[in-house]
Design a protein around this motif. Structure first.
Motif, PDB file in Angstrom:
ATOM      1  N   THR A   2      31.610  39.599  20.548  1.00 18.17           N
ATOM      2  CA  THR A   2      32.367  39.720  20.706  1.00 18.17           C
ATOM      3  C   THR A   2      32.446  41.041  20.993  1.00 18.17           C
ATOM      4  O   THR A   2      31.833  41.667  20.993  1.00 18.17           O
ATOM      5  N   THR A 390      36.838  30.603  19.746  1.00 18.47           N
ATOM      6  CA  THR A 390      35.547  31.263  19.545  1.00 18.47           C
ATOM      7  C   THR A 390      34.404  30.364  19.978  1.00 18.47           C
ATOM      8  O   THR A 390      34.456  29.143  19.853  1.00 18.47           O
ATOM      9  N   ASP A 391      33.358  31.014  20.453  1.00 11.83           N
ATOM     10  CA  ASP A 391      32.134  30.344  20.876  1.00 11.83           C
ATOM     11  C   ASP A 391      31.089  30.509  19.777  1.00 11.83           C
ATOM     12  O   ASP A 391      31.394  30.927  18.654  1.00 11.83           O
ATOM     13  N   ILE A 395      32.396  34.072  18.059  1.00 14.89           N
ATOM     14  CA  ILE A 395      32.640  35.177  18.981  1.00 14.89           C
ATOM     15  C   ILE A 395      33.752  34.808  19.954  1.00 14.89           C
ATOM     16  O   ILE A 395      33.711  33.753  20.600  1.00 14.89           O
ATOM     17  N   GLU A 396      34.750  35.689  20.039  1.00 13.01           N
ATOM     18  CA  GLU A 396      35.838  35.512  20.986  1.00 13.01           C
ATOM     19  C   GLU A 396      35.373  35.899  22.390  1.00 13.01           C
ATOM     20  O   GLU A 396      34.396  36.633  22.559  1.00 13.01           O
ATOM     21  N   PHE A 397      36.092  35.427  23.391  1.00 15.17           N
ATOM     22  CA  PHE A 397      35.668  35.651  24.770  1.00 15.17           C
ATOM     23  C   PHE A 397      36.885  35.653  25.683  1.00 15.17           C
ATOM     24  O   PHE A 397      37.956  35.157  25.328  1.00 15.17           O
ATOM     25  N   ARG A 405      32.387  32.806  30.748  1.00 16.06           N
ATOM     26  CA  ARG A 405      32.863  33.450  29.532  1.00 16.06           C
ATOM     27  C   ARG A 405      32.190  34.816  29.352  1.00 16.06           C
ATOM     28  O   ARG A 405      31.002  34.964  29.632  1.00 16.06           O
ATOM     29  N   SER A 407      31.806  37.539  26.241  1.00 13.77           N
ATOM     30  CA  SER A 407      32.019  37.693  24.801  1.00 13.77           C
ATOM     31  C   SER A 407      32.549  39.079  24.481  1.00 13.77           C
ATOM     32  O   SER A 407      31.924  40.084  24.834  1.00 13.77           O
TER      33      SER A 407
END
Length: 448
Positions: A2, A390-391, A395-397, A405, A407
């Motif tokens: 992220t 989140t992935d 982790i945000e993206f 995407r 991150s």
């Protein structure tokens, strides 16, 4: 997964004498307490002249050194400049200037060790907060990575800075450990159990709550290790799955096709393909080829065929048996493809915390969510949490015009949740960012 605006003259003079190089930048790894009370974690990465910083709220960036000792930072894993400028003192000073604040590296009690796993000698390290009293200790259980946990795992600084001991080790066939790299969960869980025993031995009277944290593939290994060990107080899992690796591939393929715009009719056809590829992979190529020939003849010319990727289905679908046989030696990692985690999860009396990424493309969480909620409803000691948006890695993206995407950061609340739960066995101080608590045990789990 992220901003320095000014520098005190004295510190700037000290730092200007330091020239970063590939040989010495890792000496700056550690946890730093800043003059405003904040904590910044700095950890090694795979590339020379680079480090990664993380804050407890999940903000993170990649640092790259230039020849005069200055560092530039980029946002998360995007490669985009974020305006953060960092300088370090020399390797012996333990000094940092970060985001306009000066700080000093924290000192921990560190004990290096070697110990015996299942037929291998493993290199490890116990990192404890300084002091004499008992503290919780967590064993960091590996994901699928090939690199050294001792050299690279940032939790060995972030958690001790927050009052938690960490035992890190190099999995077999990596770093300073002997043996051959494998993804055999039985062997890896034996090694993880041995790591817990070694951590307890080294911690001695300082050992409080003892348990495991496993990320990704470690979500299969950590509960299995806990089922083999005694005196385990907790298991924390980040972005793991409560279904088999074969199911992970299937769910990835379904997600690939949905993302490409295909509907349920195509997904039902693709399920025939994943059934065939699953047999091929699980039997190491001994069976499944006739079934694969049938589905290839039926669907191989349809436009969705090349949209399948998954963990292995896309590879099998795009190659012949002869071609795959040539790749088999390189690809064979001993993976426990048909491992079913549910019997362990259903029988395990150790409290578990599962933290899932709602939009995880690598480990699609839908079925795992259902299973964890059901297990909690059966009275199993499971807490389950999902972080929206989140992935993999929590982790945000952000997403560009092409749908790719990028991150940007680790979700706020993810680290704080881990710290509180490892210490107490409870999630008592919500909210944790925008995390959604899906299930908790019917009765609180008392801290030891």
């Amino acid at each position: 997964m992220t901003l320095v605006r000014t520098l005190p003259v004295l510190l700037a003079t000290l730092l200007a004498s330091h020239i970063a190089s590939a040989a010495d930048v890792n000496c700056h790894a550690g946890a730093y307490r800043l003059d405003d009370g904040a904590l910044v974690d700095v950890a090694p990465v795979s590339e020379p002249n680079q480090l990664r910083w993380r804050l407890i709220d999940g903000r993170t960036g990649l640092l790259t050194a230039d020849a005069d000792g200055q560092w530039s930072s980029t946002l998360g894993w995007t490669g985009r400049p974020d305006g953060v400028r960092v300088r370090f003192g020399d390797c012996t000073s333990g000094r940092i200037s970060f985001d306009g604040h000066n700080g000093s590296k924290l000192v921990f009690d560190i004990v290096p060790t070697t110990f015996q796993g299942n037929g291998v000698t493993l290199r490890g390290r116990l990192v404890l907060p300084q002091g004499s009293g008992p503290v919780p200790v967590t064993v960091a259980v590996h994901g699928s990575e090939h690199y050294s946990g001792v050299d690279r795992y940032h939790l060995q600084n972030l958690l001790p800075a927050n009052g938690i001991g960490v035992f890190v080790y190099d999995k077999r066939g990596t770093g300073g450990s002997s043996g051959k790299y494998t993804q055999d969960f039985a062997l890896l869980s034996d090694d993880a159990k041995a790591a817990l025993d070694e951590a307890r031995r080294l911690a001695g009277k300082r050992a409080g709550r003892m348990g495991f944290f496993g990320g990704s593939q470690g979500g299969w290994v950590a509960p299995l290790a806990a089922s083999k060990a005694s005196g385990v107080d907790f298991v924390a899992v980040g972005y793991g799955l409560a279904e088999s690796p074969l199911a992970e591939d299937r769910e990835q393929v379904m997600l690939d096709l949905r993302t490409a715009g295909y509907g349920d009719d195509v997904l039902s056809k693709a399920r025939e393909v994943t059934d065939a590829t699953g047999v091929i992979v699980a039997t190491r190529g001994a069976r499944g080829w006739e079934q694969m020939d049938v589905v290839r003849a039926k669907y191989g010319r349809e436009p969705w065929w090349t949209a399948m990727k998954g963990e292995f289905t896309g590879l099998v679908a795009q190659h012949t048996r002869v071609e795959l046989a040539k790749l088999q030696q390189e690809m064979e990692l001993g993976t426990s493809w048909d491992y079913d985690p549910m019997p362990v999860l259903r029988s395990l009396s150790t409290p578990q915390l599962w933290m899932l990424g709602a939009d995880d493309r690598e480990a699609p969480p839908e079925e795992t969510r259902k299973r964890l909620v059901a297990l909690a409803g059966e009275g199993r000691p499971i807490s389950a949490v999902v972080f929206p948006g989140t992935d993999h890695g929590i982790i945000e993206f952000d997403t560009d015009a092409q749908g790719e995407r990028h991150s940007t950061r680790i979700a706020d609340g993810y680290f704080r949740m881990q710290i509180e739960w490892i210490k107490t066995g409870r999630l008592a101080h919500a909210p944790y960012g925008n995390a959604q608590i899906l299930a908790t045990p019917k009765a609180p789990v008392a801290a030891r």
